[in-house]
Design a protein around this motif. Structure first.
Motif, PDB file in Angstrom:
ATOM      1  N   ALA A  11     -10.313 -21.065   1.597  1.00  0.00           N
ATOM      2  CA  ALA A  11     -10.693 -20.105   0.564  1.00  0.00           C
ATOM      3  C   ALA A  11     -10.854 -18.723   1.165  1.00  0.00           C
ATOM      4  O   ALA A  11     -11.301 -18.558   2.302  1.00  0.00           O
ATOM      5  N   ALA A  12     -10.483 -17.715   0.406  1.00  0.00           N
ATOM      6  CA  ALA A  12     -10.650 -16.320   0.813  1.00  0.00           C
ATOM      7  C   ALA A  12     -10.894 -15.487  -0.429  1.00  0.00           C
ATOM      8  O   ALA A  12     -10.440 -15.841  -1.529  1.00  0.00           O
ATOM      9  N   VAL A  39      -5.681 -19.617   0.974  1.00  0.00           N
ATOM     10  CA  VAL A  39      -4.999 -19.005   2.110  1.00  0.00           C
ATOM     11  C   VAL A  39      -3.614 -19.599   2.310  1.00  0.00           C
ATOM     12  O   VAL A  39      -2.678 -18.910   2.711  1.00  0.00           O
ATOM     13  N   LYS A  40      -3.444 -20.886   1.992  1.00  0.00           N
ATOM     14  CA  LYS A  40      -2.173 -21.564   2.249  1.00  0.00           C
ATOM     15  C   LYS A  40      -1.101 -21.179   1.231  1.00  0.00           C
ATOM     16  O   LYS A  40      -0.007 -20.763   1.597  1.00  0.00           O
ATOM     17  N   CYS A  41      -1.400 -21.373  -0.071  1.00  0.00           N
ATOM     18  CA  CYS A  41      -0.371 -21.148  -1.090  1.00  0.00           C
ATOM     19  C   CYS A  41      -0.447 -19.770  -1.721  1.00  0.00           C
ATOM     20  O   CYS A  41       0.423 -19.408  -2.519  1.00  0.00           O
ATOM     21  N   TYR A  64      -7.635 -19.758  -6.111  1.00  0.00           N
ATOM     22  CA  TYR A  64      -8.289 -20.830  -5.356  1.00  0.00           C
ATOM     23  C   TYR A  64      -8.479 -22.069  -6.228  1.00  0.00           C
ATOM     24  O   TYR A  64      -8.969 -21.987  -7.351  1.00  0.00           O
ATOM     25  N   HIS A  65      -8.068 -23.218  -5.688  1.00  0.00           N
ATOM     26  CA  HIS A  65      -8.056 -24.453  -6.454  1.00  0.00           C
ATOM     27  C   HIS A  65      -8.978 -25.514  -5.868  1.00  0.00           C
ATOM     28  O   HIS A  65      -8.815 -26.701  -6.151  1.00  0.00           O
ATOM     29  N   GLY A  66      -9.931 -25.104  -5.037  1.00  0.00           N
ATOM     30  CA  GLY A  66     -10.889 -26.050  -4.507  1.00  0.00           C
ATOM     31  C   GLY A  66     -10.259 -27.010  -3.521  1.00  0.00           C
ATOM     32  O   GLY A  66      -9.411 -26.637  -2.708  1.00  0.00           O
TER      33      GLY A  66
END
Length: 535
Positions: free
Chosen positions: A381-382, A393-395, A399-401
């Motif tokens: 998370a960011a 941060v990845k996709c 933010y999807h938890g």
């Protein structure tokens, strides 16, 4: 008498022709003047300052000059030597501050002896030659000039206070055995008193034609003033300084270093150098020397090189043009070479590149923002501090938890179709089949598919989803800057095109060099089977 005056005039004219205006200044109203003498230093000469347990040592090429102020009496050179004052800012001794008196006094005596050895001949140029070439050897200073620490000076000052009533430390009288008799006075200021960076120690030679030792009433007055000052400054807080102030020894060291840098720059600007790019000879005033590596290039060549790199956006390429050299110009040098407009771009891109090389920095995915965001490597998370957008941060999506990024993508694909149009298949294979049908179909077939699913979906949304899926399936993130990278062929040693980080494609481990032993100490293979088969 007329012969002496003629010889004096000839000598002064000769000194004016030998030395420039910075070295020799003549007092036109009388036969007097001053000469600045730069002593010759041996190679690898160092200035050292001890401060407690720390040791500061610098290699220098120039020391501040000695100042020789002279006044020629009417019977010089036939009968009397010049009356002179010798001033020096760095002539000190690390153990006995009183040894300064002996050093300066010894130089003064030696100058007088040089006149006595050549009685009847002009001597100023010989004095300059001695001070320049032999003064350090005469004082037994070879490759190191050690400045006194302020703590040691304080102890010596306390010792001097105890003996102030027994002697006069500010006046030393010397009477040579040869005729005529000269009263020589050595004058140094109180070492306990704070000095400005330009403070100096002086030796003054006042030749006298009278026999015996003359009485110096001014010296007695100076002694009384000296004792009163010591009494007035004997409080325990006298030597305490604030954190922002510098000590006299540090000021002297700074003075020496600044003078050394100024003289080296002056020498550089008047020397010819061969440019490492065009191989033409240029004066140093038209060249730039890189501090990290010492390579020298003319300003036009280095300026063009830097401008090309900045215009192409390759700020990491603003380095030394010499092959296999890791040096680079300073920002101040870049500014002077490319101008304010290009330097502004260089400064901005350099900051961007620096952030790209930081593993804990990513960017807000919103097109309207794009601000740098510091992330916690232990979490995905960011949150952008500028627009407050929380993202993965990845996709780089909202933010999807704890849900998987791929699962969230699939759910996003299951959107409500536009009114009057059918829904697209939910699987990747179904989407790929629809796209293959559309891309290879005739105009009539394309119109049918567009009427079924919508033209905007077929030409925009579908291709975007397929591209995202392809990137997800075929690319990996650089372990350093998280840039998406595709491996087409070759070995498993990959180089990120953005930050130039080497890493293993199989496990995404950062590699220090190409010949790393990572493939011998892990389950990863250097050459995959498909590469070995093609080879």
């Amino acid at each position: 008498m007329n012969t002496d005056l003629e010889e004096q005039e000839d000598e002064l004219l000769a000194l004016q022709s030998i030395f420039d205006s910075e070295e020799f200044v003549r007092d036109e109203s009388k036969s007097a003047g001053e000469i600045r003498v730069s002593v010759e230093l041996p190679a690898d000469f160092n200035v050292v300052l001890k401060e407690g347990d720390s040791l500061r040592q610098y290699e220098i090429s120039f020391l501040p000059p000695l100042l020789l102020t002279f006044d020629l009496p009417q019977d010089y050179p036939s009968s009397s030597p010049p009356s002179f004052t010798l001033t020096c800012s760095w002539l000190t001794h690390p153990q006995f501050i009183s040894y300064l008196l002996l050093q300066l006094h010894a130089l003064g005596v030696q100058l007088t002896d040089l006149y006595q050895a050549t009685r009847g001949a002009v001597v100023l140029f010989s004095w300059v030659q001695f001070l320049r070439e032999d003064a350090l050897k005469f004082l037994d200073i070879h490759s190191v000039l050690e400045l006194p620490s302020d703590e040691h000076n304080t102890e010596l000052c306390d010792q001097d206070k105890d003996s102030a009533t027994l002697s006069e430390p500010n006046n030393i009288e010397h009477t040579p055995t040869s005729e005529p008799t000269d009263d020589q006075h050595c004058d140094v200021s109180d070492p306990c008193e704070p000095h400005l960076p330009g403070s100096s120690s002086q030796v003054q030679e006042n030749p006298s034609t009278s026999d015996g030792i003359s009485t110096d009433s001014q010296g007695a007055c100076a002694l009384d003033s000296h004792q009163q000052t010591q009494t007035r400054d004997s409080s325990p807080n006298k030597h305490q300084t604030s954190d922002l102030s510098i000590t006299p020894s540090q000021a002297l060291m700074s003075q020496i270093l600044l003078y050394n840098a100024a003289q080296k720059q002056k020498l550089f600007t008047t020397t010819l150098f061969d440019c490492g790019v065009c191989f033409m000879s240029w004066l140093g005033s038209e060249c730039v020397q890189l501090f990290q590596c010492g390579h020298i290039f003319c300003k036009p060549c280095l300026g063009k090189f830097c401008k090309v790199q900045i215009k192409e956006g390759n700020v990491r390429g603003v380095t030394c043009p010499e092959a296999d050299c890791g040096g680079s110009p300073t920002p101040a040098q870049v500014r002077s070479l490319v101008g304010e407009e290009l330097f502004s771009r260089y400064d901005r891109l350099l900051l961007q590149s620096t952030l790209d090389h930081m593993a804990d920095v990513t960017y807000c995915p919103r097109n309207s923002c794009g601000s740098a965001v510091i992330v916690d490597t232990s979490s995905t998370a960011a949150m952008c501090s500028v627009c407050n957008f929380a993202f993965c941060v990845k996709c780089k999506k909202t933010y999807h938890g704890a849900q998987d990024c791929h699962t969230m993508k699939t759910e996003k694909e299951d959107i409500i179709p536009q009114r009057g149009y059918a829904s697209l298949p939910q699987s990747k294979e179904g989407l790929k089949a629809v796209w293959d049908d559309y891309s290879s179909a005739s105009k009539e077939r394309k119109r049918i598919l567009e009427r079924r699913y919508g033209r905007d979906v077929m030409q925009g949304t579908l291709t975007m989803w397929l591209s995202d899926d392809w990137i997800t399936d075929n690319c990996k993130h650089c372990p350093h800057c998280f840039c998406k990278i595709q491996k087409i062929s070759g070995c498993n040693v990959m180089t990120c095109t953005r930050c130039h980080q080497l890493f293993c494609w199989a496990c995404l481990t950062r590699l220090e060099k190409y010949g790393s032993d990572h493939f011998q100490s892990s389950d990863c293979v250097h050459y995959p089977l498909d590469f070995a088969y093609r080879a």
